[in-house]
Design a protein around this motif. Structure first.
Motif, mmCIF file in Angstrom:
data_model
loop_
_atom_site.group_PDB
_atom_site.id
_atom_site.type_symbol
_atom_site.label_atom_id
_atom_site.label_comp_id
_atom_site.label_asym_id
_atom_site.label_seq_id
_atom_site.Cartn_x
_atom_site.Cartn_y
_atom_site.Cartn_z
ATOM 1 N N ILE A 80 -83.778 -37.665 -19.926
ATOM 2 C CA ILE A 80 -83.724 -38.184 -21.288
ATOM 3 C C ILE A 80 -84.655 -37.363 -22.162
ATOM 4 N N GLU A 81 -84.076 -36.833 -23.243
ATOM 5 C CA GLU A 81 -84.853 -35.986 -24.141
ATOM 6 C C GLU A 81 -85.373 -36.783 -25.315
ATOM 7 N N ARG A 82 -86.353 -36.179 -25.991
ATOM 8 C CA ARG A 82 -86.926 -36.860 -27.145
ATOM 9 C C ARG A 82 -85.839 -37.130 -28.176
ATOM 10 N N GLY A 83 -85.817 -38.325 -28.713
ATOM 11 C CA GLY A 83 -84.863 -38.668 -29.765
ATOM 12 C C GLY A 83 -83.559 -39.242 -29.248
ATOM 13 N N GLU A 84 -83.374 -39.251 -27.936
ATOM 14 C CA GLU A 84 -82.131 -39.784 -27.397
ATOM 15 C C GLU A 84 -82.184 -41.305 -27.285
ATOM 16 N N LYS A 85 -81.023 -41.907 -27.431
ATOM 17 C CA LYS A 85 -80.928 -43.351 -27.230
ATOM 18 C C LYS A 85 -79.859 -43.596 -26.182
ATOM 19 N N VAL A 86 -80.294 -44.061 -25.029
ATOM 20 C CA VAL A 86 -79.413 -44.110 -23.872
ATOM 21 C C VAL A 86 -79.234 -45.543 -23.399
ATOM 22 N N ALA A 87 -77.983 -45.909 -23.107
ATOM 23 C CA ALA A 87 -77.710 -47.252 -22.590
ATOM 24 C C ALA A 87 -77.529 -47.191 -21.088
ATOM 25 N N ILE A 88 -78.060 -48.204 -20.390
ATOM 26 C CA ILE A 88 -77.776 -48.341 -18.968
ATOM 27 C C ILE A 88 -76.921 -49.583 -18.809
ATOM 28 N N LEU A 89 -75.677 -49.367 -18.388
ATOM 29 C CA LEU A 89 -74.778 -50.503 -18.210
ATOM 30 C C LEU A 89 -74.566 -50.708 -16.718
ATOM 31 N N GLY A 90 -74.350 -51.932 -16.338
ATOM 32 C CA GLY A 90 -74.113 -52.175 -14.920
ATOM 33 C C GLY A 90 -74.060 -53.657 -14.649
ATOM 34 N N PRO A 91 -73.393 -54.048 -13.556
ATOM 35 C CA PRO A 91 -73.284 -55.474 -13.250
ATOM 36 C C PRO A 91 -74.641 -56.070 -12.848
ATOM 37 N N ASN A 92 -74.648 -57.372 -12.641
ATOM 38 C CA ASN A 92 -75.873 -58.017 -12.150
ATOM 39 C C ASN A 92 -76.248 -57.433 -10.796
ATOM 40 N N GLY A 93 -77.520 -57.187 -10.606
ATOM 41 C CA GLY A 93 -77.961 -56.679 -9.306
ATOM 42 C C GLY A 93 -77.676 -55.203 -9.110
ATOM 43 N N ALA A 94 -77.367 -54.479 -10.192
ATOM 44 C CA ALA A 94 -77.043 -53.061 -10.066
ATOM 45 C C ALA A 94 -78.297 -52.202 -9.940
ATOM 46 N N GLY A 95 -79.451 -52.792 -10.237
ATOM 47 C CA GLY A 95 -80.705 -52.040 -10.158
ATOM 48 C C GLY A 95 -81.195 -51.564 -11.512
ATOM 49 N N LYS A 96 -80.666 -52.173 -12.589
ATOM 50 C CA LYS A 96 -81.062 -51.746 -13.935
ATOM 51 C C LYS A 96 -82.559 -51.982 -14.169
ATOM 52 N N SER A 97 -83.005 -53.206 -13.825
ATOM 53 C CA SER A 97 -84.421 -53.525 -14.039
ATOM 54 C C SER A 97 -85.309 -52.641 -13.182
ATOM 55 N N THR A 98 -84.881 -52.404 -11.933
ATOM 56 C CA THR A 98 -85.668 -51.556 -11.049
ATOM 57 C C THR A 98 -85.786 -50.145 -11.621
ATOM 58 N N LEU A 99 -84.670 -49.653 -12.162
ATOM 59 C CA LEU A 99 -84.684 -48.317 -12.755
ATOM 60 C C LEU A 99 -85.686 -48.250 -13.910
ATOM 61 N N LEU A 100 -85.684 -49.288 -14.740
ATOM 62 C CA LEU A 100 -86.617 -49.302 -15.869
ATOM 63 C C LEU A 100 -88.061 -49.364 -15.383
ATOM 64 N N LYS A 101 -88.310 -50.172 -14.341
ATOM 65 C CA LYS A 101 -89.681 -50.270 -13.829
ATOM 66 C C LYS A 101 -90.142 -48.943 -13.241
ATOM 67 N N LEU A 102 -89.231 -48.223 -12.606
ATOM 68 C CA LEU A 102 -89.572 -46.897 -12.090
ATOM 69 C C LEU A 102 -89.912 -45.967 -13.252
ATOM 70 N N ALA A 103 -89.087 -46.042 -14.305
ATOM 71 C CA ALA A 103 -89.298 -45.169 -15.453
ATOM 72 C C ALA A 103 -90.590 -45.510 -16.177
ATOM 73 N N ALA A 104 -91.021 -46.781 -16.058
ATOM 74 C CA ALA A 104 -92.242 -47.203 -16.742
ATOM 75 C C ALA A 104 -93.486 -46.937 -15.897
ATOM 76 N N GLY A 105 -93.285 -46.434 -14.685
ATOM 77 C CA GLY A 105 -94.435 -46.172 -13.819
ATOM 78 C C GLY A 105 -95.009 -47.428 -13.215
ATOM 79 N N LEU A 106 -94.210 -48.503 -13.193
ATOM 80 C CA LEU A 106 -94.693 -49.748 -12.592
ATOM 81 C C LEU A 106 -94.343 -49.794 -11.106
ATOM 82 N N LEU A 107 -93.289 -49.067 -10.737
ATOM 83 C CA LEU A 107 -92.933 -48.911 -9.325
ATOM 84 C C LEU A 107 -92.940 -47.411 -9.038
ATOM 85 N N TYR A 108 -93.103 -47.082 -7.758
ATOM 86 C CA TYR A 108 -93.037 -45.670 -7.398
ATOM 87 C C TYR A 108 -91.797 -45.444 -6.549
ATOM 88 N N PRO A 109 -91.097 -44.333 -6.788
ATOM 89 C CA PRO A 109 -89.863 -44.100 -6.034
ATOM 90 C C PRO A 109 -90.164 -43.864 -4.556
#
Lengths: 278, 241
Positions: free
Chosen positions: A35-64
């Motif tokens: 993701i580059e500066r200025g981009e606005k990106v949507a993450i779509l996916g069903p329940n339990g797809a890992g969307k929240s986990t992906l965000l937490k990884l991106a926020a540095g709250l979880l480590y891959p």
């Protein structure tokens, strides 16, 4: 982006990222995302797809557990997580989890104080963030007595006051009434240059996101919102749906009308006007 | 901001504007002295003094009575048991001693916001961890109560009406699993709150902008209370001596 290539700053990079839950079930596999500066990106996916986990990884709250997460060009490790996190804002689903202080103003000031700013700057950031979130006059209010929509706005004000370089939003519009949803979307549009939104609310996200990914533990598809929303099979197989207006136009096209597929009512209107004008 | 708070309460109580640290130090000191008193006369003086303080503080009477009523069973239990073992006078003394302490604590807690009390305690070197825990308790107790209320409602919406008495085994089992659910949810919420704290630069200490100022009035309040309680203690010694 129209900018020169040298201007393309990568804010977030995920390289072959994998993550497993405590019970060893896989949450995410082989995620590659830039993701580059200025981009606005949507993450779509069903329940339990890992969307929240992906965000937490991106926020540095979880480590891959596999692969690498890079923020602002630096690989996230435990040692630099605290520093990197300072530039990342993340809005959780439940605002109750994010408002810890007994008063709104104290809560919004929480982040800036932790960043070590002096009193003047903290006060300025707090009042700006409250203004941007439509919460002027809420300074002395007690979070417990606010409505759900107001709590959501306090939570986002607390993040904006830190002036993050990237904002991650987890189901920002869930449980909001229509007015609350419109207000929040307005705040989000103005909030931050670089956005990542995980959501089911396709009607709202179509207005802000330029491109998106469909996540179902792996990245199933990626592309512009128009491309994703036009692929009915793809959406259905991932328990997703296109905006109502897009679906209407798609079915019109199938019955032989030569129309461009819009993502919002505004786009639909101009498309129809264009057709009729002829 | 700060002025707003003072103005808001100034008409209600003259004690709101005192520095919370002054109130804590002075009132705790007074309480310790009262606990040391043995004779009835100084205890009566202390009791009357506490009442006068409460009158001056303009705390609504109804609120005062309500708060005191919560403590009353404990006060009575302690005094009555002494009444039967040690006699009348000791019982009266115990009644006055506990009542005075309770009244003083009501004075402290009704003229200071909980958050101010915590901040004062932080300044008085109470461990950070305890302060943080208390703060979160204060912030989230309502959230958890609401969560329990919702579960209770969901329970009754599906025709549950057990748990009316202790021997209703089935009902009690349902209630205990609801309570367990509240704990599990509290744990998960705790994890999420910690994530939120970390993402906003938390490093183990809660800091705020509000500053406390120890002014002349605060010194006067402390000095008065400390002098007066020492005076009562002196009377106590004289009477015994």
């Amino acid at each position: 982006m129209d900018r020169l290539d040298g201007d393309r700053i990568k804010v977030l990079e995920l390289e072959d990222v994998g993550f497993k839950y405590e019970d060893n079930t896989s949450a995410l596999e082989g995620i590659n995302l830039e993701i580059e500066r200025g981009e606005k990106v949507a993450i779509l996916g069903p329940n339990g797809a890992g969307k929240s986990t992906l965000l937490k990884l991106a926020a540095g709250l979880l480590y891959p557990m596999r692969g690498e997460v890079k923020l602002f060009g630096k690989t996230l490790v435990k040692n630099n997580a605290y520093e990197l996190r300072k530039n990342v804002g993340i809005l959780f689903q439940d605002p109750e989890d994010q408002i810890f202080m007994p008063k709104v103003a104290d809560d919004v000031a929480f982040g800036p104080i932790n960043l070590g700013y002096d009193e003047e700057k903290v006060k300025r950031l707090v009042s700006d963030a409250l203004k941007d979130s439509g919460l002027k006059g809420f300074e002395e209010r007690v979070p417990h007595h606010l409505s759900y929509g107001e709590k959501k706005r306090v939570a986002i004000a607390g993040i904006l006051a830190m002036r993050p370089r990237i904002l991650l939003l987890d189901e920002p519009t869930a449980n909001l009434d229509p007015k609350g949803r419109i207000e929040l979307m307005d705040i989000i549009k103005r909030s931050c240059e670089t956005l990542v939104v995980a959501t089911h609310d396709v009607n709202s996200v179509a207005q802000i996101a330029g491109r998106g990914i469909i996540l179902n533990r792996k990245i199933v598809a990626r592309g512009t919102m128009r491309k994703l929303f036009s692929d009915d099979k793809l959406l259905v197989s991932n328990n997703l749906d296109a905006p109502d207006i897009t679906k209407l136009f798609l079915s019109m096209r199938e019955s032989g009308y030569d129309l461009d597929v819009p993502l919002s009512c505004d786009e639909a209107q101009s498309e129809l006007k264009r057709k009729w004008a002829r | 901001m700060r002025h707003g708070t003072i103005d808001q309460y100034a008409s209600r109580s003259s004690f709101y504007s005192l520095d919370p640290r002054a109130k804590i130090v002075a009132i705790i000191f007074f309480i310790i002295i009262v606990a040391l008193l043995t004779d009835l006369l100084p205890l009566i003086i202390a009791f009357l003094f506490a009442l006068i303080l409460l009158l001056v503080s303009n705390i609504p009477k109804k609120h005062l009575v309500k708060r005191y009523a919560i403590a009353l069973p404990f006060v009575l239990f302690a005094s009555l048991s002494l009444y039967f073992y040690k006699g009348e006078l000791t019982a009266y003394a115990m009644f006055l001693r506990i009542s005075t302490c309770v009244l003083l604590l009501i004075l402290l807690s009704s003229t200071t916001s909980f958050f101010d009390l915590l901040k004062a305690a932080q300044h008085l070197k109470v461990p950070k961890l305890m302060i943080t825990l208390m703060m979160f308790l204060y912030r989230y107790i309502f959230v958890m109560t609401e969560e329990y209320q919702r579960m209770k409602m969901a329970r009754s919406a599906r025709a549950f009406r057990g748990g009316r008495h202790l021997f209703d085994k089935k009902g009690m089992r349902t209630i205990s699993s609801t309570a367990g659910m509240v704990l599990v949810r509290a744990y998960h919420r705790g994890v999420r709150i910690y994530d939120a704290l970390r993402s906003r630069g938390y490093s183990g200490e809660i800091r705020t902008l509000t500053k406390m100022r120890f002014r002349a009035m605060d010194y006067a309040f402390c000095a008065n209370l400390i002098l007066f309680s020492s005076f009562i203690l002196w009377i106590d010694w004289m009477v015994i001596g």
